[in-house]
Design a protein around this motif. Structure first.
Motif, PDB file in Angstrom:
ATOM      1  N   VAL A  52     -40.401 -16.811  35.155  1.00 30.72           N
ATOM      2  CA  VAL A  52     -40.527 -18.316  35.237  1.00 30.72           C
ATOM      3  C   VAL A  52     -38.949 -18.949  34.827  1.00 30.72           C
ATOM      4  O   VAL A  52     -38.347 -19.888  34.944  1.00 30.72           O
ATOM      5  N   GLU A  53     -38.167 -18.039  33.738  1.00 30.42           N
ATOM      6  CA  GLU A  53     -36.793 -19.100  33.150  1.00 30.42           C
ATOM      7  C   GLU A  53     -35.569 -19.048  33.829  1.00 30.42           C
ATOM      8  O   GLU A  53     -35.243 -19.070  33.915  1.00 30.42           O
ATOM      9  N   ARG A  54     -35.966 -16.909  35.108  1.00 35.42           N
ATOM     10  CA  ARG A  54     -34.960 -17.330  36.966  1.00 35.42           C
ATOM     11  C   ARG A  54     -35.382 -18.997  36.749  1.00 35.42           C
ATOM     12  O   ARG A  54     -34.230 -19.951  37.280  1.00 35.42           O
ATOM     13  N   LEU A  55     -36.949 -19.197  37.038  1.00 34.67           N
ATOM     14  CA  LEU A  55     -36.738 -20.634  37.723  1.00 34.67           C
ATOM     15  C   LEU A  55     -36.257 -21.745  37.347  1.00 34.67           C
ATOM     16  O   LEU A  55     -36.273 -23.356  37.520  1.00 34.67           O
ATOM     17  N   GLU A  56     -36.514 -22.400  36.007  1.00 35.72           N
ATOM     18  CA  GLU A  56     -36.363 -23.077  35.430  1.00 35.72           C
ATOM     19  C   GLU A  56     -34.544 -23.466  35.209  1.00 35.72           C
ATOM     20  O   GLU A  56     -34.537 -24.684  34.567  1.00 35.72           O
ATOM     21  N   ARG A  57     -34.129 -22.536  35.103  1.00 30.69           N
ATOM     22  CA  ARG A  57     -32.798 -22.290  35.413  1.00 30.69           C
ATOM     23  C   ARG A  57     -32.334 -24.170  36.637  1.00 30.69           C
ATOM     24  O   ARG A  57     -31.769 -24.174  36.693  1.00 30.69           O
ATOM     25  N   ARG A  58     -32.800 -23.455  37.418  1.00 31.51           N
ATOM     26  CA  ARG A  58     -32.874 -24.779  39.262  1.00 31.51           C
ATOM     27  C   ARG A  58     -33.651 -25.521  38.684  1.00 31.51           C
ATOM     28  O   ARG A  58     -33.122 -26.566  39.157  1.00 31.51           O
ATOM     29  N   TRP A  59     -35.390 -25.673  38.211  1.00 29.97           N
ATOM     30  CA  TRP A  59     -36.231 -26.476  38.275  1.00 29.97           C
ATOM     31  C   TRP A  59     -36.011 -27.544  36.329  1.00 29.97           C
ATOM     32  O   TRP A  59     -37.442 -25.952  36.273  1.00 29.97           O
ATOM     33  N   PRO A  60     -35.487 -27.578  35.551  1.00 33.96           N
ATOM     34  CA  PRO A  60     -35.418 -27.946  34.407  1.00 33.96           C
ATOM     35  C   PRO A  60     -37.124 -28.100  33.894  1.00 33.96           C
ATOM     36  O   PRO A  60     -37.900 -28.547  33.505  1.00 33.96           O
ATOM     37  N   GLN A  61     -37.148 -29.074  35.762  1.00 30.62           N
ATOM     38  CA  GLN A  61     -39.148 -29.563  34.677  1.00 30.62           C
ATOM     39  C   GLN A  61     -40.213 -28.686  34.851  1.00 30.62           C
ATOM     40  O   GLN A  61     -41.425 -29.196  34.130  1.00 30.62           O
ATOM     41  N   LEU A  62     -40.087 -27.740  34.980  1.00 26.90           N
ATOM     42  CA  LEU A  62     -40.909 -26.497  34.778  1.00 26.90           C
ATOM     43  C   LEU A  62     -41.174 -26.596  33.363  1.00 26.90           C
ATOM     44  O   LEU A  62     -41.956 -25.841  32.962  1.00 26.90           O
ATOM     45  N   ALA A  63     -40.028 -27.161  32.373  1.00 21.42           N
ATOM     46  CA  ALA A  63     -40.149 -26.372  30.902  1.00 21.42           C
ATOM     47  C   ALA A  63     -41.502 -27.033  30.116  1.00 21.42           C
ATOM     48  O   ALA A  63     -42.014 -26.610  29.677  1.00 21.42           O
ATOM     49  N   ASP A  64     -42.137 -28.549  31.138  1.00 19.79           N
ATOM     50  CA  ASP A  64     -42.973 -29.074  31.257  1.00 19.79           C
ATOM     51  C   ASP A  64     -44.268 -27.949  32.244  1.00 19.79           C
ATOM     52  O   ASP A  64     -45.642 -29.122  31.599  1.00 19.79           O
ATOM     53  N   VAL A  65     -44.535 -27.438  32.539  1.00 16.40           N
ATOM     54  CA  VAL A  65     -45.490 -26.903  33.004  1.00 16.40           C
ATOM     55  C   VAL A  65     -45.757 -25.116  32.167  1.00 16.40           C
ATOM     56  O   VAL A  65     -45.409 -24.329  31.713  1.00 16.40           O
ATOM     57  N   ASP A  66     -47.764 -24.771  31.633  1.00 10.35           N
ATOM     58  CA  ASP A  66     -47.578 -24.421  31.136  1.00 10.35           C
ATOM     59  C   ASP A  66     -48.171 -23.040  32.299  1.00 10.35           C
ATOM     60  O   ASP A  66     -48.837 -23.409  32.967  1.00 10.35           O
ATOM     61  N   PHE A  67     -47.371 -21.649  31.716  1.00  8.89           N
ATOM     62  CA  PHE A  67     -47.628 -20.489  32.997  1.00  8.89           C
ATOM     63  C   PHE A  67     -48.331 -19.226  32.371  1.00  8.89           C
ATOM     64  O   PHE A  67     -47.922 -19.196  30.875  1.00  8.89           O
ATOM     65  N   LEU A  68     -49.461 -19.204  32.392  1.00  8.39           N
ATOM     66  CA  LEU A  68     -50.770 -18.289  31.634  1.00  8.39           C
ATOM     67  C   LEU A  68     -50.609 -17.217  32.897  1.00  8.39           C
ATOM     68  O   LEU A  68     -50.722 -17.071  33.453  1.00  8.39           O
ATOM     69  N   VAL A  69     -51.107 -16.415  31.932  1.00  5.26           N
ATOM     70  CA  VAL A  69     -51.708 -14.454  32.774  1.00  5.26           C
ATOM     71  C   VAL A  69     -53.097 -14.431  32.031  1.00  5.26           C
ATOM     72  O   VAL A  69     -53.569 -14.719  31.111  1.00  5.26           O
TER      73      VAL A  69
END
Length: 119
Positions: free
Chosen positions: A28-45
């Motif tokens: 997620v951190e790797r992708l958030e650098r490219r896609w800042p809008q992912l900060a508003d997405v909840d990532f669950l396991v």
């Protein structure tokens, strides 16, 4: 006199679930650098999907609603069963996260992460 083996902030061992969550977080951190809008997405396991679908999914996603943020779920046990070692598991986790983010954004996985499928 004996002291602790390690400082209190350093875990002596991490569970498989904790290690798996760390893999998801790294992705997620790797992708958030490219896609800042992912900060508003909840990532669950979650350990396994709620429904017994065939084939068993490795992940799922759902767009935001009035009452809930968009979210991506990675299913730990199905991913662990498909990966032979830690490196394969890390790669598979990243691919699942990329695929689910692509689904949410309406993009091809290669657009979300240009290295998708090349490892």
């Amino acid at each position: 006199m004996r002291g602790p083996v390690a400082p209190p902030q350093v875990p002596l061992s991490a569970s498989r679930a904790d290690t798996f969550r760390d893999l998801v977080q790294d992705s997620v951190e790797r992708l958030e650098r490219r896609w800042p809008q992912l900060a508003d997405v909840d990532f669950l396991v979650l350990d396994v999907p709620a429904s017994p679908d065939e084939p068993v999914p490795l992940g799922s996603s759902a767009p935001a609603t009035r009452d809930r943020h968009a979210h991506v779920v990675v299913y730990r046990r199905p991913v662990e069963l498909r990966a032979k070692n830690r490196d394969e598991r890390a790669l598979l986790v990243h691919e699942v996260v990329v695929e689910q983010v692509a689904e949410l954004l309406g993009l091809a996985p290669e657009s979300v992460d240009p290295r998708y499928g090349q490892d």
